[in-house]
Motif scaffolding. Structure first.
Motif, PDB file in Angstrom:
ATOM      1  N   ASP A 119      32.368 -17.175  11.107  1.00 17.40           N
ATOM      2  CA  ASP A 119      32.377 -18.372  10.844  1.00 17.40           C
ATOM      3  C   ASP A 119      33.760 -18.160  10.147  1.00 17.40           C
ATOM      4  OD1 ASP A 119      32.610 -20.733   9.438  1.00 17.40           O
ATOM      5  OD2 ASP A 119      30.561 -20.771   8.690  1.00 17.40           O
ATOM      6  N   THR A 129      32.603 -28.975  22.661  1.00 14.75           N
ATOM      7  CA  THR A 129      33.037 -28.287  21.628  1.00 14.75           C
ATOM      8  C   THR A 129      34.502 -28.007  22.404  1.00 14.75           C
ATOM      9  OG1 THR A 129      31.186 -26.929  21.505  1.00 14.75           O
ATOM     10  CG2 THR A 129      33.276 -25.577  21.012  1.00 14.75           C
ATOM     11  N   HIS A 183      33.384 -27.042  11.044  1.00 13.41           N
ATOM     12  CA  HIS A 183      33.516 -25.354  11.016  1.00 13.41           C
ATOM     13  C   HIS A 183      34.239 -24.976  12.422  1.00 13.41           C
ATOM     14  CE1 HIS A 183      31.704 -23.948   7.222  1.00 13.41           C
ATOM     15  NE2 HIS A 183      31.270 -25.223   7.080  1.00 13.41           N
ATOM     16  N   TYR A 194      34.535 -21.270  14.445  1.00  9.02           N
ATOM     17  CA  TYR A 194      34.154 -20.023  14.738  1.00  9.02           C
ATOM     18  C   TYR A 194      34.822 -19.196  15.845  1.00  9.02           C
ATOM     19  CZ  TYR A 194      30.095 -22.754  12.739  1.00  9.02           C
ATOM     20  OH  TYR A 194      29.310 -23.644  11.793  1.00  9.02           O
ATOM     21  N   LYS A 230      23.512 -21.476  15.124  1.00 13.01           N
ATOM     22  CA  LYS A 230      23.713 -22.725  15.073  1.00 13.01           C
ATOM     23  C   LYS A 230      25.329 -22.890  14.645  1.00 13.01           C
ATOM     24  CE  LYS A 230      19.508 -24.808  14.904  1.00 13.01           C
ATOM     25  NZ  LYS A 230      19.327 -25.620  16.045  1.00 13.01           N
ATOM     26  N   PHE A 231      26.081 -23.841  15.203  1.00 15.93           N
ATOM     27  CA  PHE A 231      27.534 -24.372  15.150  1.00 15.93           C
ATOM     28  C   PHE A 231      27.503 -25.618  14.377  1.00 15.93           C
ATOM     29  CE2 PHE A 231      29.874 -21.555  18.498  1.00 15.93           C
ATOM     30  CZ  PHE A 231      28.888 -20.447  18.095  1.00 15.93           C
ATOM     31  N   GLU A 232      28.151 -25.709  13.520  1.00 18.81           N
ATOM     32  CA  GLU A 232      28.146 -26.959  12.457  1.00 18.81           C
ATOM     33  C   GLU A 232      29.464 -27.607  12.909  1.00 18.81           C
ATOM     34  OE1 GLU A 232      27.378 -26.613   8.362  1.00 18.81           O
ATOM     35  OE2 GLU A 232      26.508 -24.760   8.686  1.00 18.81           O
ATOM     36  N   VAL A 233      29.162 -28.855  13.115  1.00 19.98           N
ATOM     37  CA  VAL A 233      30.511 -29.784  12.843  1.00 19.98           C
ATOM     38  C   VAL A 233      31.148 -29.688  11.872  1.00 19.98           C
ATOM     39  CG1 VAL A 233      31.571 -32.256  13.337  1.00 19.98           C
ATOM     40  CG2 VAL A 233      29.710 -31.198  15.079  1.00 19.98           C
ATOM     41  N   PRO A 253      20.193 -30.937  17.315  1.00 18.73           N
ATOM     42  CA  PRO A 253      19.308 -29.706  16.858  1.00 18.73           C
ATOM     43  C   PRO A 253      18.633 -29.024  18.170  1.00 18.73           C
ATOM     44  CG  PRO A 253      18.728 -31.876  15.776  1.00 18.73           C
ATOM     45  CD  PRO A 253      19.945 -32.101  17.039  1.00 18.73           C
ATOM     46  N   THR A 259      27.059 -32.014  18.447  1.00 19.55           N
ATOM     47  CA  THR A 259      25.804 -30.912  18.763  1.00 19.55           C
ATOM     48  C   THR A 259      24.536 -31.844  18.545  1.00 19.55           C
ATOM     49  OG1 THR A 259      25.238 -28.923  18.466  1.00 19.55           O
ATOM     50  CG2 THR A 259      26.174 -29.817  16.486  1.00 19.55           C
ATOM     51  N   ARG A 295      26.706 -31.759  24.465  1.00 19.16           N
ATOM     52  CA  ARG A 295      27.518 -30.893  23.488  1.00 19.16           C
ATOM     53  C   ARG A 295      28.529 -30.790  23.928  1.00 19.16           C
ATOM     54  NH1 ARG A 295      29.156 -26.171  24.567  1.00 19.16           N
ATOM     55  NH2 ARG A 295      28.826 -24.081  23.268  1.00 19.16           N
TER      56      ARG A 295
END
Length: 183
Positions: free
Chosen positions: A9, A172, A150, A152, A145-148, A133, A131, A170
């Motif tokens: 992260d 990215t 952040h 990575y 889980k990737f958070e908007v 759940p 994204t 989704r």
């Protein structure tokens, strides 16, 4: 690149301008560049808007080309990519791929490792744009889980896959950075 952990992260980023630009694009643009979907079986259920790309031919003497997404997104993408590089990586390298990638609703990117030598030498950075759940990103057999908001770095030398069981795509933003020590 093997970063010794499955996922790093990189912390909070302000991807708002990039997100706004991507989400404002016409839906038909997502279907205009099908190279990745035709060349790589694992990407058949994805769509992409590519800014810069290399197929890696002739590694390490590769051609990196600007694609149609450059005119659409570079103004907001480049400052964000450069900020991430400045904070986390050795400066002076080269971004060899950059794209907005969408995994369609119900889509799966099957388990794989990125095999081309450029993937051994480069950092693969993911910036979530949207994204839900019901998205599961697996690396080395574990879910992440990737958070908007952040960024990575994934270890693309470990087996990884993504499934989107949600009702919306989704999205990215992904870029590959080759540091000067690896080029």
């Amino acid at each position: 690149m093997d970063i010794e952990v499955p996922l790093k992260d990189l912390g909070p980023v302000d991807q708002t301008a990039l997100s706004d630009a991507i989400l404002a694009l016409d839906e038909e643009l997502w279907k205009s560049n099908t190279y990745r979907q035709q060349q790589y079986d694992v990407h058949t259920l994805t769509e992409s808007i590519v800014l810069i790309f290399t197929d890696g031919s002739g590694w390490p003497n590769i051609e990196v080309s600007k694609e149609a997404g450059w005119d659409l997104l570079s103004e907001v993408a480049i400052p964000l990519m450069h900020d991430i590089i400045k904070q986390h990586y050795q400066p002076g390298g080269t971004i060899i791929r950059a794209m907005a990638a969408k995994l369609i609703p119900g889509g799966i990117i099957k388990p794989h490792r990125d095999a081309h030598p450029s993937f051994h030498a480069g950092h693969r950075i993911h910036i979530p744009i949207t994204t839900n759940p019901r998205v599961r990103f697996m690396i080395d057999g574990r879910p992440y889980k990737f958070e908007v908001g952040h960024a990575y770095e994934i270890n693309n030398q470990k087996q990884h896959s993504v499934m989107n069981k949600g009702k919306e795509g989704r999205i990215t933003f992904i870029f590959d950075y080759i540091p000067p020590s690896q080029s």
